[in-house]
Write a protein that holds these residues in place. Structure first.
Motif, PDB file in Angstrom:
ATOM      1  N   LYS A  84       0.791  -1.228   0.000  1.00 40.77           N
ATOM      2  CA  LYS A  84       0.000   0.000   0.000  1.00 40.77           C
ATOM      3  C   LYS A  84       0.826   1.281   0.000  1.00 40.77           C
ATOM      4  CE  LYS A  84      -4.151  -1.410   2.563  1.00 40.77           C
ATOM      5  NZ  LYS A  84      -4.772  -1.235   3.886  1.00 40.77           N
ATOM      6  N   PHE A  85       2.098   1.157   0.377  1.00 39.03           N
ATOM      7  CA  PHE A  85       2.946   2.342   0.526  1.00 39.03           C
ATOM      8  C   PHE A  85       4.248   2.187  -0.256  1.00 39.03           C
ATOM      9  CE2 PHE A  85       0.504   2.062   4.470  1.00 39.03           C
ATOM     10  CZ  PHE A  85       0.058   3.366   4.643  1.00 39.03           C
ATOM     11  N   ASP A  86       4.817   3.325  -0.648  1.00 38.20           N
ATOM     12  CA  ASP A  86       6.206   3.338  -1.104  1.00 38.20           C
ATOM     13  C   ASP A  86       7.006   3.969   0.019  1.00 38.20           C
ATOM     14  OD1 ASP A  86       5.852   2.211  -3.653  1.00 38.20           O
ATOM     15  OD2 ASP A  86       5.237   4.153  -4.477  1.00 38.20           O
ATOM     16  N   PHE A  87       8.090   3.325   0.403  1.00 40.81           N
ATOM     17  CA  PHE A  87       8.916   3.808   1.504  1.00 40.81           C
ATOM     18  C   PHE A  87      10.192   4.470   1.011  1.00 40.81           C
ATOM     19  CE2 PHE A  87       6.374   0.642   3.773  1.00 40.81           C
ATOM     20  CZ  PHE A  87       6.101   1.313   4.958  1.00 40.81           C
ATOM     21  N   SER A  88      10.661   5.407   1.805  1.00 39.27           N
ATOM     22  CA  SER A  88      11.958   6.040   1.537  1.00 39.27           C
ATOM     23  C   SER A  88      13.066   5.061   1.898  1.00 39.27           C
ATOM     24  CB  SER A  88      12.110   7.281   2.419  1.00 39.27           C
ATOM     25  OG  SER A  88      12.274   6.884   3.783  1.00 39.27           O
ATOM     26  N   ASP A  89      14.300   5.464   1.643  1.00 44.01           N
ATOM     27  CA  ASP A  89      15.438   4.717   2.170  1.00 44.01           C
ATOM     28  C   ASP A  89      15.305   4.756   3.687  1.00 44.01           C
ATOM     29  OD1 ASP A  89      16.421   4.370  -0.388  1.00 44.01           O
ATOM     30  OD2 ASP A  89      17.590   6.230  -0.317  1.00 44.01           O
ATOM     31  N   PRO A  90      15.739   3.715   4.365  1.00 46.45           N
ATOM     32  CA  PRO A  90      15.582   3.682   5.824  1.00 46.45           C
ATOM     33  C   PRO A  90      16.429   4.734   6.539  1.00 46.45           C
ATOM     34  CG  PRO A  90      16.696   1.700   5.027  1.00 46.45           C
ATOM     35  CD  PRO A  90      16.302   2.467   3.824  1.00 46.45           C
ATOM     36  N   TYR A  91      15.893   5.239   7.658  1.00 40.23           N
ATOM     37  CA  TYR A  91      16.691   6.181   8.452  1.00 40.23           C
ATOM     38  C   TYR A  91      16.914   5.694   9.877  1.00 40.23           C
ATOM     39  CZ  TYR A  91      12.101   7.714  10.120  1.00 40.23           C
ATOM     40  OH  TYR A  91      10.846   7.744  10.670  1.00 40.23           O
ATOM     41  N   LYS A 196       1.346   4.204  -2.272  1.00 42.10           N
ATOM     42  CA  LYS A 196       1.985   3.505  -3.383  1.00 42.10           C
ATOM     43  C   LYS A 196       1.663   4.178  -4.720  1.00 42.10           C
ATOM     44  CE  LYS A 196       2.820  -1.197  -4.934  1.00 42.10           C
ATOM     45  NZ  LYS A 196       4.227  -1.297  -4.518  1.00 42.10           N
ATOM     46  N   GLY A 197       2.703   4.524  -5.438  1.00 39.81           N
ATOM     47  CA  GLY A 197       2.527   5.134  -6.757  1.00 39.81           C
ATOM     48  C   GLY A 197       2.233   6.627  -6.757  1.00 39.81           C
ATOM     49  N   GLN A 198       2.028   7.217  -5.568  1.00 39.76           N
ATOM     50  CA  GLN A 198       1.702   8.651  -5.472  1.00 39.76           C
ATOM     51  C   GLN A 198       2.886   9.441  -4.913  1.00 39.76           C
ATOM     52  OE1 GLN A 198      -1.603   9.792  -6.306  1.00 39.76           O
ATOM     53  NE2 GLN A 198      -1.607   7.714  -7.102  1.00 39.76           N
ATOM     54  N   ASN A 199       2.864  10.745  -5.132  1.00 38.21           N
ATOM     55  CA  ASN A 199       3.869  11.638  -4.536  1.00 38.21           C
ATOM     56  C   ASN A 199       5.306  11.146  -4.702  1.00 38.21           C
ATOM     57  OD1 ASN A 199       2.525  13.986  -3.291  1.00 38.21           O
ATOM     58  ND2 ASN A 199       1.377  12.421  -2.190  1.00 38.21           N
ATOM     59  N   GLN A 200       5.601  10.661  -5.909  1.00 41.35           N
ATOM     60  CA  GLN A 200       6.936  10.118  -6.151  1.00 41.35           C
ATOM     61  C   GLN A 200       8.017  11.203  -6.116  1.00 41.35           C
ATOM     62  OE1 GLN A 200       7.487   6.579  -6.543  1.00 41.35           O
ATOM     63  NE2 GLN A 200       5.452   6.728  -5.641  1.00 41.35           N
ATOM     64  N   GLU A 201       7.639  12.447  -6.478  1.00 44.29           N
ATOM     65  CA  GLU A 201       8.628  13.530  -6.445  1.00 44.29           C
ATOM     66  C   GLU A 201       9.006  13.842  -4.998  1.00 44.29           C
ATOM     67  OE1 GLU A 201       5.410  13.952  -6.903  1.00 44.29           O
ATOM     68  OE2 GLU A 201       4.967  15.454  -5.383  1.00 44.29           O
ATOM     69  N   LEU A 202       8.022  13.722  -4.101  1.00 47.66           N
ATOM     70  CA  LEU A 202       8.274  13.948  -2.679  1.00 47.66           C
ATOM     71  C   LEU A 202       9.199  12.857  -2.127  1.00 47.66           C
ATOM     72  CD1 LEU A 202       7.692  15.263   0.091  1.00 47.66           C
ATOM     73  CD2 LEU A 202       5.548  13.947   0.182  1.00 47.66           C
TER      74      LEU A 202
END
Ligand code: GLN
Length: 231
Positions: A84-91, A196-202
Protein backbone atom coordinates in the motif's frame (compact mmCIF):
# COMPACT_ATOMS: atom_id res chain seq x y z
CA UNK A 1 17.76 27.42 -6.18
CA UNK A 2 13.97 27.40 -5.87
CA UNK A 3 12.34 30.58 -4.58
CA UNK A 4 10.34 30.33 -1.37
CA UNK A 5 7.20 31.54 -3.11
CA UNK A 6 7.32 28.60 -5.51
CA UNK A 7 7.80 25.96 -2.87
CA UNK A 8 5.14 23.33 -2.68
CA UNK A 9 3.61 22.41 0.70
CA UNK A 10 3.07 18.74 1.49
CA UNK A 11 0.74 17.48 4.18
CA UNK A 12 2.58 15.03 6.40
CA UNK A 13 0.73 13.10 9.10
CA UNK A 14 2.38 11.79 12.23
CA UNK A 15 2.07 10.32 15.70
CA UNK A 16 3.12 12.87 18.32
CA UNK A 17 3.39 10.69 21.43
CA UNK A 18 6.33 8.74 20.08
CA UNK A 19 9.58 10.11 21.48
CA UNK A 20 12.41 10.12 20.45
CA UNK A 21 10.90 10.05 16.93
CA UNK A 22 8.07 12.56 17.30
CA UNK A 23 6.81 14.40 20.38
CA UNK A 24 5.84 17.84 21.64
CA UNK A 25 8.57 19.57 23.67
CA UNK A 26 8.02 21.81 26.69
CA UNK A 27 7.10 24.71 24.38
CA UNK A 28 4.54 22.47 22.69
CA UNK A 29 6.59 22.39 19.46
CA UNK A 30 6.88 19.10 17.60
CA UNK A 31 10.42 17.76 17.76
CA UNK A 32 12.26 14.44 17.54
CA UNK A 33 14.33 12.49 15.03
CA UNK A 34 11.57 12.30 12.41
CA UNK A 35 10.53 15.93 12.66
CA UNK A 36 14.09 17.26 12.46
CA UNK A 37 15.05 14.98 9.60
CA UNK A 38 11.92 15.98 7.69
CA UNK A 39 12.44 19.70 8.30
CA UNK A 40 16.13 19.57 7.32
CA UNK A 41 15.32 17.55 4.22
CA UNK A 42 12.56 20.02 3.26
CA UNK A 43 15.04 22.88 3.67
CA UNK A 44 17.69 21.12 1.56
CA UNK A 45 15.25 20.16 -1.17
CA UNK A 46 13.13 23.30 -1.24
CA UNK A 47 9.68 22.18 -0.14
CA UNK A 48 7.40 22.96 2.79
CA UNK A 49 5.60 20.66 5.17
CA UNK A 50 2.35 20.94 7.05
CA UNK A 51 2.73 18.46 9.92
CA UNK A 52 -0.52 17.07 11.34
CA UNK A 53 -0.62 15.27 14.73
CA UNK A 54 -3.27 12.69 13.87
CA UNK A 55 -1.90 9.52 15.50
CA UNK A 56 -0.33 6.45 13.92
CA UNK A 57 -3.32 4.52 12.66
CA UNK A 58 -5.09 7.67 11.46
CA UNK A 59 -1.93 8.59 9.54
CA UNK A 60 -1.89 5.16 7.89
CA UNK A 61 -5.52 5.70 6.87
CA UNK A 62 -5.11 9.27 5.64
CA UNK A 63 -2.07 8.46 3.49
CA UNK A 64 -3.75 5.32 2.11
CA UNK A 65 -6.83 7.32 1.15
CA UNK A 66 -4.86 10.21 -0.34
CA UNK A 67 -5.87 12.74 2.34
CA UNK A 68 -2.25 13.27 3.33
CA UNK A 69 0.81 13.31 1.07
CA UNK A 70 3.02 11.28 3.36
CA UNK A 71 3.68 10.09 6.88
CA UNK A 72 6.67 9.92 9.17
CA UNK A 73 6.23 8.25 12.57
CA UNK A 74 8.99 5.74 13.27
CA UNK A 75 7.14 3.60 10.74
CA UNK A 76 8.38 0.06 10.21
CA UNK A 77 9.07 -0.92 6.61
CA UNK A 78 7.24 -4.24 6.23
CA UNK A 79 6.41 -6.41 3.22
CA UNK A 80 2.71 -6.10 4.04
CA UNK A 81 2.83 -2.30 4.09
CA UNK A 82 4.77 -2.25 0.81
CA UNK A 83 1.54 -3.38 -0.87
CA UNK A 84 0.00 0.00 0.00
CA UNK A 85 2.95 2.34 0.53
CA UNK A 86 6.21 3.34 -1.10
CA UNK A 87 8.92 3.81 1.50
CA UNK A 88 11.96 6.04 1.54
CA UNK A 89 15.44 4.72 2.17
CA UNK A 90 15.58 3.68 5.82
CA UNK A 91 16.69 6.18 8.45
CA UNK A 92 16.51 4.02 11.59
CA UNK A 93 15.38 0.60 12.81
CA UNK A 94 12.81 -0.76 15.23
CA UNK A 95 12.27 -4.05 17.06
CA UNK A 96 9.43 -4.92 19.43
CA UNK A 97 10.04 -5.34 23.16
CA UNK A 98 7.73 -6.39 25.98
CA UNK A 99 7.57 -4.05 28.97
CA UNK A 100 5.90 -4.59 32.35
CA UNK A 101 5.26 -2.43 35.38
CA UNK A 102 8.39 -2.02 37.49
CA UNK A 103 8.14 -4.45 40.40
CA UNK A 104 5.42 -6.64 38.82
CA UNK A 105 7.71 -9.64 38.76
CA UNK A 106 6.63 -10.67 35.24
CA UNK A 107 9.68 -11.62 33.24
CA UNK A 108 8.60 -13.43 30.10
CA UNK A 109 5.93 -14.03 27.49
CA UNK A 110 5.00 -17.34 29.10
CA UNK A 111 3.76 -15.48 32.19
CA UNK A 112 1.08 -13.64 30.18
CA UNK A 113 -1.44 -16.51 30.14
CA UNK A 114 -4.94 -15.24 30.93
CA UNK A 115 -3.67 -11.65 31.20
CA UNK A 116 -4.10 -8.54 29.09
CA UNK A 117 -1.49 -6.95 26.84
CA UNK A 118 -1.74 -3.33 25.66
CA UNK A 119 -0.74 -2.24 22.15
CA UNK A 120 -1.28 0.68 19.79
CA UNK A 121 -3.77 0.14 16.96
CA UNK A 122 -2.27 -0.64 13.56
CA UNK A 123 1.35 -0.89 14.71
CA UNK A 124 4.04 -3.52 14.36
CA UNK A 125 3.67 -4.08 18.12
CA UNK A 126 -0.01 -4.90 17.62
CA UNK A 127 0.82 -7.28 14.76
CA UNK A 128 3.40 -8.99 16.94
CA UNK A 129 0.88 -9.37 19.78
CA UNK A 130 -1.68 -10.85 17.39
CA UNK A 131 0.86 -13.30 16.01
CA UNK A 132 1.67 -14.80 19.43
CA UNK A 133 -1.51 -14.32 21.47
CA UNK A 134 -2.84 -17.84 20.84
CA UNK A 135 0.49 -19.41 21.76
CA UNK A 136 0.83 -17.45 25.02
CA UNK A 137 -2.88 -17.19 25.85
CA UNK A 138 -3.21 -13.46 26.45
CA UNK A 139 -5.89 -10.96 25.47
CA UNK A 140 -5.15 -7.77 23.53
CA UNK A 141 -6.28 -4.26 24.52
CA UNK A 142 -5.74 -1.51 21.92
CA UNK A 143 -5.15 2.22 22.24
CA UNK A 144 -4.69 5.01 19.70
CA UNK A 145 -1.51 6.39 21.22
CA UNK A 146 1.46 5.16 23.20
CA UNK A 147 0.54 7.09 26.35
CA UNK A 148 -2.72 5.14 26.54
CA UNK A 149 -0.76 1.90 26.15
CA UNK A 150 1.71 2.72 28.94
CA UNK A 151 -1.00 3.97 31.31
CA UNK A 152 -2.91 0.73 30.94
CA UNK A 153 0.13 -1.17 32.21
CA UNK A 154 0.89 1.33 34.96
CA UNK A 155 -2.67 1.26 36.30
CA UNK A 156 -2.59 -2.55 36.30
CA UNK A 157 -5.30 -3.30 33.74
CA UNK A 158 -2.75 -4.82 31.35
CA UNK A 159 0.13 -6.99 32.53
CA UNK A 160 2.42 -5.88 29.71
CA UNK A 161 2.73 -3.85 26.54
CA UNK A 162 4.57 -4.33 23.26
CA UNK A 163 6.33 -1.27 21.91
CA UNK A 164 9.25 -0.28 19.66
CA UNK A 165 12.49 -0.80 21.56
CA UNK A 166 13.99 2.68 21.06
CA UNK A 167 10.71 4.30 22.14
CA UNK A 168 10.31 2.10 25.21
CA UNK A 169 13.89 2.61 26.36
CA UNK A 170 13.62 6.35 25.82
CA UNK A 171 10.40 6.63 27.86
CA UNK A 172 11.87 4.57 30.71
CA UNK A 173 15.06 6.62 30.70
CA UNK A 174 12.86 9.68 31.09
CA UNK A 175 11.07 8.34 34.14
CA UNK A 176 8.29 6.03 32.95
CA UNK A 177 7.77 3.31 35.57
CA UNK A 178 8.02 0.33 33.22
CA UNK A 179 10.70 -2.25 32.65
CA UNK A 180 11.76 -4.03 29.43
CA UNK A 181 11.91 -7.81 29.90
CA UNK A 182 12.53 -9.19 26.40
CA UNK A 183 15.06 -8.68 23.63
CA UNK A 184 13.81 -6.84 20.52
CA UNK A 185 11.85 -9.13 18.16
CA UNK A 186 10.80 -8.62 14.52
CA UNK A 187 13.34 -5.86 13.93
CA UNK A 188 12.77 -3.88 10.73
CA UNK A 189 14.02 -0.65 9.26
CA UNK A 190 11.94 2.52 9.53
CA UNK A 191 11.12 4.93 6.74
CA UNK A 192 9.07 7.84 5.45
CA UNK A 193 6.03 6.67 3.46
CA UNK A 194 3.78 7.88 0.66
CA UNK A 195 0.80 6.12 -0.89
CA UNK A 196 1.98 3.51 -3.38
CA UNK A 197 2.53 5.13 -6.76
CA UNK A 198 1.70 8.65 -5.47
CA UNK A 199 3.87 11.64 -4.54
CA UNK A 200 6.94 10.12 -6.15
CA UNK A 201 8.63 13.53 -6.44
CA UNK A 202 8.27 13.95 -2.68
CA UNK A 203 9.75 10.50 -2.07
CA UNK A 204 12.64 11.26 -4.39
CA UNK A 205 13.35 14.56 -2.61
CA UNK A 206 13.17 12.81 0.77
CA UNK A 207 15.76 10.25 -0.35
CA UNK A 208 18.02 12.90 -1.90
CA UNK A 209 17.78 15.05 1.21
CA UNK A 210 18.41 12.13 3.53
CA UNK A 211 21.51 11.17 1.53
CA UNK A 212 22.77 14.77 1.83
CA UNK A 213 22.19 14.79 5.59
CA UNK A 214 23.99 11.47 5.91
CA UNK A 215 26.93 12.82 3.90
CA UNK A 216 27.23 16.16 5.70
CA UNK A 217 27.01 14.83 9.24
CA UNK A 218 23.59 16.38 10.02
CA UNK A 219 21.95 12.95 10.19
CA UNK A 220 24.39 11.70 12.83
CA UNK A 221 23.96 14.91 14.79
CA UNK A 222 20.16 14.57 14.87
CA UNK A 223 20.27 10.89 15.88
CA UNK A 224 22.81 11.65 18.62
CA UNK A 225 20.80 14.58 19.92
CA UNK A 226 17.68 12.48 20.42
CA UNK A 227 19.19 9.20 21.50
CA UNK A 228 21.80 10.46 23.95
CA UNK A 229 20.09 13.49 25.46
CA UNK A 230 17.12 13.77 27.80
CA UNK A 231 13.66 14.84 26.66
N1 GLN B 1 7.27 1.07 14.29
C1 GLN B 1 5.91 0.75 14.60
C2 GLN B 1 5.12 0.57 13.34
O1 GLN B 1 5.51 1.03 12.31
C3 GLN B 1 5.25 1.77 15.50
C4 GLN B 1 5.10 3.13 14.91
C5 GLN B 1 4.35 4.07 15.82
O2 GLN B 1 3.74 3.64 16.79
N2 GLN B 1 4.39 5.35 15.54
O3 GLN B 1 4.09 -0.04 13.34
Amino acid sequence: QIQAAEQKTYTIDTDVTFPPFVYANSENKYVGIDIELLKEIAKEEGFKVDIRPVGFNAAVQSVSSGQADGMIAGMSITEERKQKFDFSDPYYSAGIVMAVKEGSGIKSLSELKGKKVAVKTGTAGADYANSIKAKYGFEIVTFDDSDGVYNDVINGNSAACFEDSAVMYYAIKNGLNLKVVTKPANTTETGFAVKKGQNQELLKMFNEGLAKLKANGQYDKIIKKYTEGKA
